[in-house]
Design an enzyme around this catalytic site. Structure first.
Site, PDB file in Angstrom:
ATOM      1  N   GLU A 192      -5.002  -4.748  10.761  1.00 37.40           N
ATOM      2  CA  GLU A 192      -3.996  -3.702  10.941  1.00 37.40           C
ATOM      3  C   GLU A 192      -4.286  -2.921  12.217  1.00 37.40           C
ATOM      4  O   GLU A 192      -5.081  -1.978  12.205  1.00 37.40           O
ATOM      5  CB  GLU A 192      -4.023  -2.729   9.750  1.00 37.40           C
ATOM      6  CG  GLU A 192      -3.746  -3.376   8.413  1.00 37.40           C
ATOM      7  CD  GLU A 192      -3.177  -2.374   7.404  1.00 37.40           C
ATOM      8  OE1 GLU A 192      -2.214  -2.748   6.735  1.00 37.40           O
ATOM      9  OE2 GLU A 192      -3.672  -1.237   7.312  1.00 37.40           O
ATOM     10  N   HIS A 215      -9.396   0.942   5.021  1.00 35.99           N
ATOM     11  CA  HIS A 215      -8.134   1.228   5.708  1.00 35.99           C
ATOM     12  C   HIS A 215      -8.412   2.212   6.851  1.00 35.99           C
ATOM     13  O   HIS A 215      -9.229   3.114   6.715  1.00 35.99           O
ATOM     14  CB  HIS A 215      -7.114   1.797   4.727  1.00 35.99           C
ATOM     15  CG  HIS A 215      -5.745   1.820   5.303  1.00 35.99           C
ATOM     16  ND1 HIS A 215      -5.336   2.783   6.195  1.00 35.99           N
ATOM     17  CD2 HIS A 215      -4.703   0.960   5.158  1.00 35.99           C
ATOM     18  CE1 HIS A 215      -4.100   2.523   6.570  1.00 35.99           C
ATOM     19  NE2 HIS A 215      -3.683   1.425   5.950  1.00 35.99           N
ATOM     20  N   GLU A 253      -6.854   4.682   7.860  1.00 29.46           N
ATOM     21  CA  GLU A 253      -6.670   6.103   7.522  1.00 29.46           C
ATOM     22  C   GLU A 253      -7.926   6.665   6.869  1.00 29.46           C
ATOM     23  O   GLU A 253      -8.270   7.829   7.060  1.00 29.46           O
ATOM     24  CB  GLU A 253      -5.429   6.269   6.631  1.00 29.46           C
ATOM     25  CG  GLU A 253      -4.160   6.082   7.450  1.00 29.46           C
ATOM     26  CD  GLU A 253      -3.001   5.460   6.714  1.00 29.46           C
ATOM     27  OE1 GLU A 253      -2.982   5.471   5.465  1.00 29.46           O
ATOM     28  OE2 GLU A 253      -2.092   4.935   7.394  1.00 29.46           O
ATOM     29  N   SER A 259       3.780  -1.760  10.362  1.00 29.21           N
ATOM     30  CA  SER A 259       5.234  -1.769  10.569  1.00 29.21           C
ATOM     31  C   SER A 259       5.892  -3.093  10.189  1.00 29.21           C
ATOM     32  O   SER A 259       6.881  -3.509  10.814  1.00 29.21           O
ATOM     33  CB  SER A 259       5.579  -1.396  12.020  1.00 29.21           C
ATOM     34  OG  SER A 259       5.171  -0.069  12.286  1.00 29.21           O
ATOM     35  N   LYS A 292       0.026   4.229  -0.240  1.00 30.73           N
ATOM     36  CA  LYS A 292      -0.653   5.401   0.344  1.00 30.73           C
ATOM     37  C   LYS A 292      -0.431   6.616  -0.567  1.00 30.73           C
ATOM     38  O   LYS A 292      -0.302   6.434  -1.775  1.00 30.73           O
ATOM     39  CB  LYS A 292      -0.182   5.630   1.785  1.00 30.73           C
ATOM     40  CG  LYS A 292      -0.301   4.345   2.614  1.00 30.73           C
ATOM     41  CD  LYS A 292      -0.102   4.523   4.073  1.00 30.73           C
ATOM     42  CE  LYS A 292      -0.236   3.166   4.769  1.00 30.73           C
ATOM     43  NZ  LYS A 292      -0.131   3.266   6.226  1.00 30.73           N
ATOM     44  N   GLY A 328       2.735   2.602  10.692  1.00 31.71           N
ATOM     45  CA  GLY A 328       3.647   3.722  10.492  1.00 31.71           C
ATOM     46  C   GLY A 328       4.392   4.142  11.750  1.00 31.71           C
ATOM     47  O   GLY A 328       5.010   5.203  11.789  1.00 31.71           O
ATOM     48  N   ASN A 379       0.853  -1.179   0.000  1.00 30.52           N
ATOM     49  CA  ASN A 379       0.000   0.000   0.000  1.00 30.52           C
ATOM     50  C   ASN A 379       0.898   1.242   0.000  1.00 30.52           C
ATOM     51  O   ASN A 379       1.490   1.572   1.020  1.00 30.52           O
ATOM     52  CB  ASN A 379      -0.902  -0.028   1.249  1.00 30.52           C
ATOM     53  CG  ASN A 379      -1.767   1.202   1.372  1.00 30.52           C
ATOM     54  OD1 ASN A 379      -1.829   2.033   0.462  1.00 30.52           O
ATOM     55  ND2 ASN A 379      -2.455   1.323   2.499  1.00 30.52           N
TER      56      ASN A 379
HETATM   57  P1  13P Z   1       3.208   0.597   7.574  1.00 32.09           P
HETATM   58  O1  13P Z   1       3.719  -0.697   7.005  1.00 32.09           O
HETATM   59  O2  13P Z   1       3.887   1.813   7.011  1.00 32.09           O
HETATM   60  O3  13P Z   1       3.159   0.574   9.066  1.00 32.09           O
HETATM   61  O4  13P Z   1       1.682   0.735   7.074  1.00 32.09           O
HETATM   62  C1  13P Z   1       0.830  -0.347   7.222  1.00 32.09           C
HETATM   63  C2  13P Z   1      -0.409  -0.074   6.462  1.00 32.09           C
HETATM   64  O5  13P Z   1      -1.204   0.764   6.849  1.00 32.09           O
HETATM   65  C3  13P Z   1      -0.646  -0.837   5.223  1.00 32.09           C
HETATM   66  O6  13P Z   1      -1.930  -0.646   4.745  1.00 32.09           O
END
Ligand code: 13P
Length: 249
Positions: free
Chosen positions: A166, A93, A95, A212, A11, A172, A9
């Site tokens: 997640e 997601h 976010e 992560s 983002k 992150g 992803n």
């Molecule tokens: P990170 O791997 O940057 O922590 O992000 C995970 C994520 O949100 C994947 O959709």
């Protein structure tokens, strides 16, 4: 057996140049043929990626709208994705749930729309740190799963769903869930599927871990019996993404 699945992803990251670089790396890499790989660049770069990426790797959108087409400024439809050979989308997601305020109901409606239109869905769920500390992890995830199930026609619809767990506190942050924390929730999700959908769906649905994930921690996580792959954020933009794809022993 469930085929190991690794999603990247991106983002809201990257440029034409950097995205082309990632595609070039992936095309040249030796990837385990037993792993399904799907990358999700920003929508602006979906066509570019599909055009340059080898056909063994699928491409996903990061979101899709739940109307066929029409006056919905800023949105992208399922049929437009299909038209562009984009066969997957991420939905739900955290976010989008938090920053873009998508409710369980909105996520469920989009998921139904995508599946009905023939697009696979990487459906995300996960608890906040506050939820976890209050001992509400499984309540939150069950509520999210419940909203999803109520919008799907029946067990058949789950064939094209991949579940991504997640935990928000791990996204992150560099603070990966321990193997045990992840396995515990994955097992609970599978149990929920068995009791609320069907034994076959529980047996066949891939449950990914996200938060992560890195080249360092992926091998150990991949050993857990209910972890069927990863949804990778930051590390999917780096060469180590290849190590994560190849993490299953
Ligand atoms: P990170 O791997 O940057 O922590 O992000 C995970 C994520 O949100 C994947 O959709």
């Amino acid at each position: 057996a469930r085929k190991f699945f690794v999603g990247g992803n991106f983002k809201m990251n990257g440029t034409i140049e950097s995205v082309k670089g990632i595609v070039k790396n992936l095309n040249a890499a030796q990837l385990d043929p037993n792993v399904e790989v799907v990358i999700a660049p920003p929508s602006l770069y979906l066509l570019l990626v599909r055009e340059h990426l080898n056909s063994k790797i699928e491409v996903a959108a990061q979101n899709v709208f739940d109307k066929p087409n029409g006056a919905f400024t800023g949105e992208i439809s399922v049929s437009q994705l299909k038209d562009s050979k984009i066969n997957w989308t991420i939905l739900g997601h955290s976010e989008r749930r938090t920053i873009l305020r998508e409710t369980d109901g909105v996520v469920a409606s989009k998921t139904k729309f995508a599946l009905d239109g023939g697009i696979g869905v990487i459906w995300c769920c996960g608890e906040s740190l506050e939820d976890r500390e209050a001992g509400k992890t499984l309540d939150v995830i069950t509520k999210q799963l419940e909203a999803l199930r109520s919008s799907l026609a029946g067990p058949e619809a789950w064939k094209n769903v991949v579940v991504a767990y997640e935990p928000i506190w791990a996204i992150g942050t560099g603070k990966v869930a321990t193997n045990q924390q992840a396995q515990e929730v994955h097992e609970a999700i599978r149990k929920w599927l068995k009791e609320n959908v069907s034994e076959t769906v529980a047996e066949e649905t891939r449950i990914l871990y996200g938060g992560s994930v890195s080249a360092k921690n992926c091998k150990d996580l991949a050993k857990e019996k209910d972890i069927d792959g990863f949804l990778v954020g930051g590390a999917s933009l780096k060469p180590e993404f290849v190590d994560i794809i190849n993490s299953k022993q």
